[in-house]
Motif scaffolding. Structure first.
Motif, PDB file in Angstrom:
ATOM      1  N   VAL A 192      13.928  14.119  28.701  1.00  0.00           N
ATOM      2  CA  VAL A 192      13.755  13.204  29.825  1.00  0.00           C
ATOM      3  C   VAL A 192      15.036  12.385  29.970  1.00  0.00           C
ATOM      4  O   VAL A 192      15.409  11.636  29.054  1.00  0.00           O
ATOM      5  N   GLY A 193      15.691  12.551  31.116  1.00  0.00           N
ATOM      6  CA  GLY A 193      16.876  11.739  31.385  1.00  0.00           C
ATOM      7  C   GLY A 193      17.976  11.911  30.369  1.00  0.00           C
ATOM      8  O   GLY A 193      18.649  10.936  30.007  1.00  0.00           O
ATOM      9  N   GLY A 194      18.161  13.127  29.884  1.00  0.00           N
ATOM     10  CA  GLY A 194      19.227  13.396  28.922  1.00  0.00           C
ATOM     11  C   GLY A 194      18.904  12.976  27.502  1.00  0.00           C
ATOM     12  O   GLY A 194      19.796  12.962  26.641  1.00  0.00           O
ATOM     13  N   GLU A 195      17.658  12.634  27.239  1.00  0.00           N
ATOM     14  CA  GLU A 195      17.219  12.275  25.889  1.00  0.00           C
ATOM     15  C   GLU A 195      15.986  13.087  25.523  1.00  0.00           C
ATOM     16  O   GLU A 195      15.280  13.627  26.383  1.00  0.00           O
ATOM     17  N   GLN A 196      15.733  13.176  24.231  1.00  0.00           N
ATOM     18  CA  GLN A 196      14.510  13.801  23.769  1.00  0.00           C
ATOM     19  C   GLN A 196      13.419  12.740  23.629  1.00  0.00           C
ATOM     20  O   GLN A 196      13.687  11.619  23.200  1.00  0.00           O
ATOM     21  N   VAL A 197      12.188  13.122  23.985  1.00  0.00           N
ATOM     22  CA  VAL A 197      11.040  12.224  23.847  1.00  0.00           C
ATOM     23  C   VAL A 197       9.934  13.002  23.134  1.00  0.00           C
ATOM     24  O   VAL A 197       9.543  14.084  23.580  1.00  0.00           O
ATOM     25  N   SER A 198       9.469  12.443  22.004  1.00  0.00           N
ATOM     26  CA  SER A 198       8.405  13.120  21.252  1.00  0.00           C
ATOM     27  C   SER A 198       7.283  12.148  20.932  1.00  0.00           C
ATOM     28  O   SER A 198       7.500  10.944  20.783  1.00  0.00           O
ATOM     29  N   GLN A 199       6.086  12.703  20.849  1.00  0.00           N
ATOM     30  CA  GLN A 199       4.877  11.916  20.593  1.00  0.00           C
ATOM     31  C   GLN A 199       4.280  12.362  19.267  1.00  0.00           C
ATOM     32  O   GLN A 199       4.164  13.559  18.992  1.00  0.00           O
ATOM     33  N   TRP A 200       3.862  11.410  18.425  1.00  0.00           N
ATOM     34  CA  TRP A 200       3.310  11.710  17.105  1.00  0.00           C
ATOM     35  C   TRP A 200       2.019  10.922  16.913  1.00  0.00           C
ATOM     36  O   TRP A 200       1.980   9.711  17.144  1.00  0.00           O
ATOM     37  N   ILE A 201       0.986  11.613  16.449  1.00  0.00           N
ATOM     38  CA  ILE A 201      -0.343  11.016  16.294  1.00  0.00           C
ATOM     39  C   ILE A 201      -0.842  11.246  14.869  1.00  0.00           C
ATOM     40  O   ILE A 201      -0.657  12.326  14.296  1.00  0.00           O
ATOM     41  N   SER A 202      -1.496  10.248  14.297  1.00  0.00           N
ATOM     42  CA  SER A 202      -2.192  10.443  13.014  1.00  0.00           C
ATOM     43  C   SER A 202      -3.677  10.650  13.298  1.00  0.00           C
ATOM     44  O   SER A 202      -4.291   9.878  14.040  1.00  0.00           O
ATOM     45  N   ASP A 203      -4.230  11.724  12.723  1.00  0.00           N
ATOM     46  CA  ASP A 203      -5.626  12.055  12.983  1.00  0.00           C
ATOM     47  C   ASP A 203      -6.601  11.244  12.143  1.00  0.00           C
ATOM     48  O   ASP A 203      -7.787  11.182  12.447  1.00  0.00           O
TER      49      ASP A 203
END
Length: 854
Positions: free
Chosen positions: A420-431
């Motif tokens: 996104v917009g020249g950057e990486q975006v990551s999402q992390w969840i704890s179950d």
């Protein structure tokens, strides 16, 4: 050992964070245990917002001066605070100016005496380590007191007028010092005076005639309300805040004896975090952290948190409304590393009721990341990059935005990743609830596999940090004959190893999968959906939920270790190559799925994680297992600069207190050394006492060992199931073993392991064992009776050890036979055991199942 869990302050909990902050303020130096950082200090802006009553109260508390109208002569006055007894024989005392209508301090000069007697043997031994006496009985010449109780009213009857000239002289000499010392207790007093359920606080900082300056404290908000401490420097110049002794106050002990269960909960819980973090190319970190808050106390107004001093808070909101905060106020940015601390306090706009839920939002930024070389990043605030109060079970929802040239791996499992917009975006969840959350960043190469449904990944850079590269570079002078001059020439050769950790990602991934299979077959399924092993600079490793920070040393590979083995011990090779990865993976069960109760129970997480790593090693390389166990034994018998053995740093239940100016490596050597041996002894006692019968044949040894081990693993599985996503204590561990212990482990016919936990877990001794006066009497109808005396030296007189005795034979190829276990009680214990007729002599613990001296 260098396999750590979390930062020192996080391990101690929020109450001891305040204690460390106090030490920092008083010594104008580093907090309790020195923590290395490479970060740059962030300037703290001046606060121009009009102060609320609470903020004004704090500022008065941290700079309160002596009151020129309250200076007196004092004689034969006593102060009793639970176990603390102070006598002010004769001298001059000045009280501080009133704050919010209360006198909160005093400064004394004259003749005084401090008396304190720790209630337990372990705490008396801890006190004696620093003072050379089991009782604190110290005369002092000056003392600074801070309190929120009736100290001023109590002392009034012993006060006498003082001439004006003496009064002014006293104030001239001591007022500025008293003002500078006020900051030390300001946060604690603020919490006590702001929250409805006020804690009782009494602090005496005395200048002892024999022991120098030290602190004696009573704080009823602490689990151990009384503690005595002193700053001290180790031989390498590192400053420590040595805890001489810490224990529950007299009234709390009485309540416990009467069956009242102590509430170990903190002021509040934080069951869920949502964190958004932007990592800039300049390595700046910008974050917003929203957390759910559940109040455990009525009238909660001031909340303590931990956050790296290098991360500057911008704003705090409670349910959308602005809240004030106190973070290293009046500490210049250039002095944050030395004088700052990692504690801050949020002042809520209104008090919370017990059971009330709320949402807090924090906005903060700063520089806690730096490049270490080799494509690695160093996160200098690994455990405190977001506001927290130490390890506590919570769920996490985290979003990271970072440069495309880097790879980011976090705890939990990744649910999305995009550009996104020249950057990486990551999402992390704890179950599931986990005690901590973290991330790692680097220019990584990766490898992956599956163990059932569990994804296992390893991430490594193509190089190592500059410091490690330099450490492995060798220089050697080589002689040769110059063909022209025919003279001997000495040439200096430099050998620079080619280090490419990325070559190890596949082997490490495969080994991680093997470790998961090994442990899960004994404890139950892997607790999380995925596991990522990620390279970090330095020699330390940490195992967090689903994320392992693995030292570059573990990525060196066999070729490098073979080249450097001459300069390194065999144990170091085993540790980095075998134990360290397995140890951190084992923490996924011990320390992440289940958590310790208090700092006194942390030893179990380290010992159990380490022992399960050793169990895997034992299954594949029994000889390396023996090398490791022997190394742990030697660690404990190594001596410090004063010639004291490291075992004397204290019992494993002292936890982080083991690291002190006297024993800088005490935490590692005792927790990993003695802790590992304690679990080994418990396992072997169950194996030999429950499964192996006296006189067993060699053919039955393997099956009986397996049966005995099954009891041990049954205990381990029960702990995992019973305390999943919660905490357990050393007492819980004892109870779990007592449920399955065979009768022949009962000392004095009591089905209890008190003898083991009292002497071995809460003790420090390592006995020397020897059998003497052994007589073998042949019986007419076959068999023999072996009698003798078991000597136990270098232990307290009431020290009890369960010792395995074996019978040996004349034939060198005949295996020794197990005769039974004997309780060594004190210096000498007689024994009588049945044995085969052809036994010729006895062996004491021939298979090294007891931690003992060689």
């Amino acid at each position: 050992m260098v396999m750590t869990r979390v930062g020192t302050i996080a391990r101690l909990g929020w109450a001891a964070v305040l204690m460390a902050a106090m030490a920092s303020a008083q010594t104008a130096s580093v907090p309790q245990i020195a923590l290395e950082t490479t970060s740059q200090a962030v300037p703290q802006p001046a606060n121009t917002t009009p102060a609320s009553p609470e903020m004004a109260l704090y500022r008065q508390l941290r700079s309160v001066a002596l009151d020129g109208k309250k200076v007196f002569h004092i004689r034969d006055a006593d102060l009793d605070r639970e176990d603390i007894h102070i006598s002010l024989t004769e001298g001059t005392i000045a009280f501080t100016q009133e704050v919010d209508g209360h006198v909160t301090g005093a400064f004394f000069e004259g003749e005084g005496e401090m008396l304190l007697v720790p209630p337990s043997q372990a705490e008396r031994a801890s006190l004696a380590l620093f003072t050379h006496a089991a009782v604190l009985e110290e005369k002092f010449s000056t003392a600074y007191f801070r309190f929120n109780d009736v100290t001023y009213d109590e002392l009034r009857s012993g006060l006498r007028p003082i001439p004006a000239e003496e009064m002014q002289d006293f104030l001239t000499r001591w007022d500025s010092l008293a003002q500078s010392m006020a900051d030390a207790d300001a946060l604690r007093l603020l919490l006590a005076m702001t929250n409805t359920k006020s804690a009782r606080i009494f602090h005496a900082r005395v200048a002892g005639l024999r022991m120098g300056t030290f602190d004696v404290n009573l704080d009823t908000s602490f689990i151990e309300q009384i503690y005595v401490a002193q700053t001290g420097d180790s031989e390498n110049g590192t400053r420590y805040y040595d805890l001489w002794t810490a224990f529950p106050m007299r009234s709390a002990r009485k309540e416990a004896e009467e069956g009242h269960k102590e509430d170990l909960r903190g002021f509040f819980d934080t069951p869920h975090y949502k964190i958004t973090t932007h990592i800039l190319p300049t390595h700046e970190l910008e974050s917003e952290a929203s957390l759910q808050l559940h109040s455990n106390r009525e009238g909660l107004r001031a909340l303590p948190f931990e956050l790296s001093r290098f991360l500057q808070l911008k704003s705090v909101e409670l349910n959308g409304a602005a809240a004030e905060f106190i973070q290293n106020e009046a500490v210049p940015g250039s002095q944050l590393a030395r004088r700052g601390n990692d504690i801050f306090v949020v002042l809520l706009p209104h008090a919370l009721h017990a059971g009330e839920d709320a949402e807090l939002k924090f906005v903060y930024s700063g520089s806690v990341l730096s490049e270490a070389g080799g494509g690695l990043m160093y996160l200098g605030a690994r455990g405190i990059w977001y506001p927290n109060q130490g390890p506590a079970m919570a769920t996490y929802d985290m979003e990271f935005r970072y440069p495309t040239s880097w790879t980011l791996v976090a705890s939990g499992h990744r649910t999305s990743q995009q550009n996104v917009g020249g950057e990486q975006v990551s999402q992390w969840i704890s179950d599931r609830p986990v005690p901590l959350a973290g991330f790692n960043l680097g220019q990584f190469v990766s490898s992956s596999t599956h163990v059932g449904a569990t994804l296992v990944e390893t991430y490594a850079a193509r190089g190592v940090e500059e410091r490690l590269q330099h450490a492995l570079t060798t220089h050697q002078d080589v002689e040769h004959i110059d063909p022209r001059t025919k003279k001997v020439v000495v040439e200096s050769l430099t050998s620079i190893p080619i280090l490419n950790p990325s070559e190890q990602v596949k082997p490490l991934t495969e080994r991680a999968a093997e470790t998961i299979n090994f442990i899960s077959s004994r404890l139950g399924p892997f607790p999380f959906p995925s596991l990522a092993l990620t390279q970090v600079p330095g020699s330390s490793s940490q195992g967090w939920p689903g994320l392992v920070y693995l030292s570059s040393y573990a990525f060196l590979g066999p070729a490098v270790w073979d080249q450097s083995l001459a300069r390194s011990s065999e144990f170091n090779h085993i540790m980095y190559d075998k134990l360290m990865p397995a140890h951190e993976i084992a923490h996924q069960w011990w320390g992440d799925k289940v958590l310790w109760e208090t700092y006194r129970d942390e030893w179990m997480m380290e010992a159990l994680a380490n022992y399960f790593a050793l169990l895997e090693l034992e299954s594949t390389s029994p000889e390396k297992f023996k090398v490791a166990m022997e190394a742990y034994r030697r660690m404990l018998l190594e001596k410090n600069k004063e010639g004291m053995e490291y075992k004397d740093a204290g019992a494993v239940t002292l936890g982080v207190r083991l690291a002190s100016s006297k024993f800088p490596e005490g935490y590692d050597k005792v927790l990993y050394g003695r802790g590992t041996w304690l679990i080994h002894m418990l396992r072997m006692m169950l194996r030999e006492s429950a499964a192996r019968q006296p006189g067993r044949t060699k053919a039955g040894a393997a099956s009986s060992a397996a049966a005995g081990d099954e009891l041990f693993f049954q205990v381990m599985r029960n702990l995992q199931q019973q305390y999943a996503s919660s905490r357990f204590s050393t007492q819980d561990l004892q109870g779990a073993f007592e449920k399955v212990m065979p009768d022949n482990l009962s000392y004095e016919n009591k089905k209890s392991l008190d003898w083991f936990f009292s002497n071995w877990v809460n003790g420090t001794a390592i006995p020397k064992l020897e059998a003497t006066e052994v007589h073998i009497t042949r019986k007419v109808n076959g068999g023999a009776v072996v009698t003798g005396t078991l000597l136990q030296n270098e232990t307290p007189k009431d020290f009890v050890t369960s010792v395995p005795i074996y019978g040996a034979f004349a034939a060198p190829n005949q295996e020794p036979v197990f005769l039974g276990r004997v309780f060594a009680d004190g210096d000498e214990s007689s024994f009588r055991l049945e044995a085969p007729a052809n036994v010729t002599h006895v062996l004491v613990d021939p298979y090294q199942t007891v931690l003992r001296r060689p």
